[in-house]
Design an enzyme around this catalytic site. Sequence first.
Site, PDB file in Angstrom:
ATOM      1  N   TYR A  51       0.851  -1.184   0.078  1.00  0.00           N
ATOM      2  CA  TYR A  51       0.113   0.021   0.081  1.00  0.00           C
ATOM      3  C   TYR A  51       0.885   1.350  -0.007  1.00  0.00           C
ATOM      4  O   TYR A  51       1.841   1.491   0.862  1.00  0.00           O
ATOM      5  CB  TYR A  51      -0.934  -0.130   1.271  1.00  0.00           C
ATOM      6  N   HIS A  81      -4.861  15.831  -4.476  1.00  0.00           N
ATOM      7  CA  HIS A  81      -5.457  16.124  -3.072  1.00  0.00           C
ATOM      8  C   HIS A  81      -5.070  17.460  -2.665  1.00  0.00           C
ATOM      9  O   HIS A  81      -5.378  17.928  -1.733  1.00  0.00           O
ATOM     10  CB  HIS A  81      -4.676  15.199  -2.279  1.00  0.00           C
ATOM     11  N   ASN A 193       0.241  12.272   4.311  1.00  0.00           N
ATOM     12  CA  ASN A 193      -0.359  11.561   5.693  1.00  0.00           C
ATOM     13  C   ASN A 193       0.386  12.191   6.961  1.00  0.00           C
ATOM     14  O   ASN A 193       1.469  12.100   7.048  1.00  0.00           O
ATOM     15  CB  ASN A 193       0.067  10.100   5.825  1.00  0.00           C
ATOM     16  N   TYR A 278     -18.730  35.449  42.983  1.00  0.00           N
ATOM     17  CA  TYR A 278     -17.744  34.427  42.445  1.00  0.00           C
ATOM     18  C   TYR A 278     -16.772  34.765  41.337  1.00  0.00           C
ATOM     19  O   TYR A 278     -15.575  34.025  41.210  1.00  0.00           O
ATOM     20  CB  TYR A 278     -18.636  33.063  41.535  1.00  0.00           C
ATOM     21  N   ARG A 281     -14.177  35.865  43.578  1.00  0.00           N
ATOM     22  CA  ARG A 281     -13.740  34.829  44.575  1.00  0.00           C
ATOM     23  C   ARG A 281     -13.139  33.608  43.832  1.00  0.00           C
ATOM     24  O   ARG A 281     -12.196  32.927  44.340  1.00  0.00           O
ATOM     25  CB  ARG A 281     -14.781  34.544  45.585  1.00  0.00           C
ATOM     26  N   PHE A 327      -2.126   8.327  11.290  1.00  0.00           N
ATOM     27  CA  PHE A 327      -2.774   9.547  10.966  1.00  0.00           C
ATOM     28  C   PHE A 327      -4.104  10.384  11.572  1.00  0.00           C
ATOM     29  O   PHE A 327      -4.410  11.375  11.013  1.00  0.00           O
ATOM     30  CB  PHE A 327      -2.925   9.502   9.310  1.00  0.00           C
ATOM     31  N   GLU A 412     -12.718   5.559   5.093  1.00  0.00           N
ATOM     32  CA  GLU A 412     -12.408   6.656   6.130  1.00  0.00           C
ATOM     33  C   GLU A 412     -13.631   6.829   6.609  1.00  0.00           C
ATOM     34  O   GLU A 412     -14.163   8.190   6.551  1.00  0.00           O
ATOM     35  CB  GLU A 412     -11.426   7.862   5.565  1.00  0.00           C
TER      36      GLU A 412
END
Length: 512
Positions: A51, A81, A193, A278, A281, A327, A412
């Site tokens: 791969y 991409h 990646n 508050y 404090r 990744f 994915e």
Amino acid sequence: MLLRPGQLTLDELQAIHAGGHRLMLDPLALPAVQASAAVVQRAAAGDAAVYGVNTGFGKLASTRIGAEDLATLQRNLIRSHSVGVGAPLDPPVVRLMLALKAASLGRGFSGVRPEVIDALLAVHNAGLVPWIPAQGSVGASGDLAPLSHMTLALMGEGEFNVDGARVPAGPLLREHGIAPLELAAKEGLALINGTQTSTALALHALLSFEPVLESALVIGALTVDAARGSDGPFDPRIHALRGQPGQIDVAQHYRHLLAGSAIRASHSENDDRVQDPYCLRCQPQVVGAALDQLRHAALVLVREANAVTDNPLVFPEDGAMLSGGNFHAEPVALAADAMACAIAEVGAISERRIAMLIDAGVSRLPPFLTADAGLNSGFMIAHVTAAALASENKSLAHPASVDSLPTSANQEDHVSMATFAARRLQPMIANVAHILGIEWLAAAQGVGFLRPLTSSEPLEQAIALLRRRCPSVDVDRHLAPDLEAAAAMVRDGVLSPLLRGLPDVPALWVPA
């Protein structure tokens, strides 16, 4: 600066973020890089399907690619991409991306040649900033789109950001004597990646928020004096019983900031109030809890900055190439979500302190901090601005990591959304800086009504720093320029030296 893969510190990351440093890969890293590259080269020459070396990507992993097309495969991967949209990432983020990717590849488990790391560092050292659109990553399978734009620039096919203008990469690389990167087997995949974009964005937020958080402590202490609040809630015995380190440290900062205040002495002698609201404090409890979250995020992000997060990973000792999921940016996403809540809470309690200061029934100061209320509105609407920004941060603080949209034809099927989780922190920080700027103006105005009493030395310095740019509001005037000026001083860390110069107080950030 020597880039030591796997050993980057928060101080080194801060230096890279600030810019002005040349990076050189530690020569001790080269043997591991070369050994892993040799494993990939053998796989590329072999017959077995591997791969990312001789197959397609994602859902196309079962498609075999011929040896003659392996280089084209990597080039096409980057081109296809590079689909980011939106405004470009800020230069400090891009500097971190280049350095983090070089450091990750330099660990020697990614199978790239040293030339790839050299290209990343050459671009960084030349001061070149690839044009990287900010939107388009879901934080899984790596920050694919932004890292592809970065790589495309290294290849001479993308663009660089030169003073906000998009400049073609090829001529600019030639101008700086940098050869365009030619990708070999697996190298394009190794470059895109990884979690380097989301990590860089989260580090950018962490480092940007540091002066804002320091300002919050100084301004919060000033508000205690303006409201003639008690310093009893900052007694170390209270916080030791709880044992939360951020709370203990923040209380110590407040004690030192308030020490020596004549207003404090006046409170103890003449004030019949038993307990403060508050927002005064509980500052150590609220801001201290935020500090603990930010310190934890720093630890996570430094680990991630030193991590190997591409896929598949190469193990030269036995030649194994293992596919996994490093990744996936879930650690960054969860850290960024925690940072978002912490940032929002620092702004939220500041907004409450402003509301308290303008309320004469609580603060015992003139209504809306103006001597002639009615004819003048004073800080009435400045508080409305703070409320609007605090409310906006509530929406922005919604966790991004709990949202996942499957991508790549369901290959994915769970993603982290870490890139957005980290990117949305910058507008939140800007909002908090504005809220604190308004509080700073209001608190200084409040102290003015208590004269001739004086605050402590560091808090009087805080008032003097403000008054250099923003005079007291004696009658209504156009306040927006003052709000912008005060917010800019908060972001720029003008108040940080007052905090860091205190004796015997802990560092705000715990070095990772």
